[in-house]
Design a protein around this motif. Sequence first.
Motif, PDB file in Angstrom:
ATOM      1  N   CYS A  55       0.927  -1.373   0.052  1.00 43.48           N
ATOM      2  CA  CYS A  55      -0.075  -0.095  -0.057  1.00 43.48           C
ATOM      3  C   CYS A  55       0.854   1.316  -0.117  1.00 43.48           C
ATOM      4  O   CYS A  55       1.627   1.286   0.573  1.00 43.48           O
ATOM      5  N   CYS A  87      -4.573   0.805   2.942  1.00 50.81           N
ATOM      6  CA  CYS A  87      -5.871   1.815   2.821  1.00 50.81           C
ATOM      7  C   CYS A  87      -6.976   1.435   2.181  1.00 50.81           C
ATOM      8  O   CYS A  87      -8.045   1.873   2.388  1.00 50.81           O
ATOM      9  N   GLY A  88      -6.741   0.718   0.955  1.00 52.89           N
ATOM     10  CA  GLY A  88      -7.924  -0.120   0.369  1.00 52.89           C
ATOM     11  C   GLY A  88      -8.110   0.916  -0.777  1.00 52.89           C
ATOM     12  O   GLY A  88      -9.204   0.628  -1.562  1.00 52.89           O
ATOM     13  N   GLU A  89      -7.657   1.999  -0.746  1.00 54.56           N
ATOM     14  CA  GLU A  89      -7.999   2.929  -2.036  1.00 54.56           C
ATOM     15  C   GLU A  89      -6.857   3.476  -2.990  1.00 54.56           C
ATOM     16  O   GLU A  89      -7.519   3.774  -3.919  1.00 54.56           O
ATOM     17  N   CYS A  93      -3.256  -0.684  -3.546  1.00 53.36           N
ATOM     18  CA  CYS A  93      -4.596  -1.415  -2.961  1.00 53.36           C
ATOM     19  C   CYS A  93      -5.522  -1.744  -4.135  1.00 53.36           C
ATOM     20  O   CYS A  93      -6.063  -2.987  -3.884  1.00 53.36           O
TER      21      CYS A  93
HETATM   22 ZN   LIG Z   1      -3.310   1.578  -0.123  1.00 53.49          ZN
END
Ligand SMILES: [Zn+2]
Length: 405
Positions: A55, A87-89, A93
Amino acid sequence: MPIVRLAELIDQPEAAGFLRSVVAGGRYGNAYLLHGPAGVGKGTAALAFARALLCERTPGGRRADATGDLFAAAAPAPADPPLDDACGECAACRKTADLQHADLRFLFPVSGEEQKLDTTIAETLQALRDDPLFVFAYEKAASIRISVTRELLRELAFQPYEAPRRVVVVRDADRMREDQYSAMLKSLEEPGAATVWVLTTARLSRLPATIRSRCQRVRFAPLTEAAVARFLADRADVDAGEAALLAALASGSLARALALRDQDVGAVRNQALALLEPARAGDPARLWTSAQAYMQYGRTGREALRRMIEFHMLWLRDLLRAQAGAPAEWLVHRDQEDRIRREAREATPREVRRRLMVLEEALQSIEGNVSPDLTIFSAMARVSTLGARLGENQWPAHATASWDH
Ligand SMILES: [Zn+2]
């Protein structure tokens, strides 16, 4: 989405806490070894950890040379306070979520004909992307493919493509050949390597000591029944009663619970109890007929046999719970509450414990090299009230004899 975040792991507070502290610290060892029983989330955690490592917002996730880099403007600033999870975003990610990041390599055991293995690997990866409840299942002979490790080791000579480091996740790393381990060892020993290895194993002792000693170990525990049941009910669309039964049968393994979900456990349970009914009643003639019926399971596979015995053990544990005055919601077979209460009144806790011990021994014999037929007949005879009357020591020696196949 196949790869989750560390925060989404179920019921592994210690392991997840450790991995998150590593991410927050931003400094990584050469290798991590996630070990513990099968089906408790090691593979999921390994990929989630890899995702956090790659990430762009976690402390170790930015390239040191990012300033002046063509893409630097697009890279998000590191978070404050430091993130301990993906962070998933960010761009990285989004790529890791679908196993499409160039610096993430994922190895797992496969079996079958060599020329079909490329397809098998591609299909497995696609199934993993498509099904959030995907469960890896291998044949006994499955192993990490040699050509894949060769290709990977060549790649390790080059710098990572996008991230400051490359992450190699090896699922069930105990399924490799000796020369694969020695090649891998070179990379594990290289100081300042740009590669982080994340290995998982449910069979720690099968990994060479040289590999084990070079990894930071992270231990995973069996899942609690409550956590498995909650997961099944919340995320796998299983109704609460069946979820409790599956969780009790799964012995702390979510993968096992998910595999059992596809079978009609209620029917198997009833079959198991019906077969043991004459044994319980101490009827020798019917006991023999019943034993023969069991023997069919012996031939079709130890797994079916094991499950039958486990069902019966769960039933006996319910009797003990009922004898101790447990409310209905504590019973695994709560849909059979009346019958459980009745049987609980008919036997003493001591007798129920005796039967449990007999079945526990039978389970161990099945795992070992003992003929399932003999095991079952002996166990059924001893579980019966007949067994209680005769006394444990009076059963013939052949009842526990081992069997050379
Ligand atoms: Zn990330």
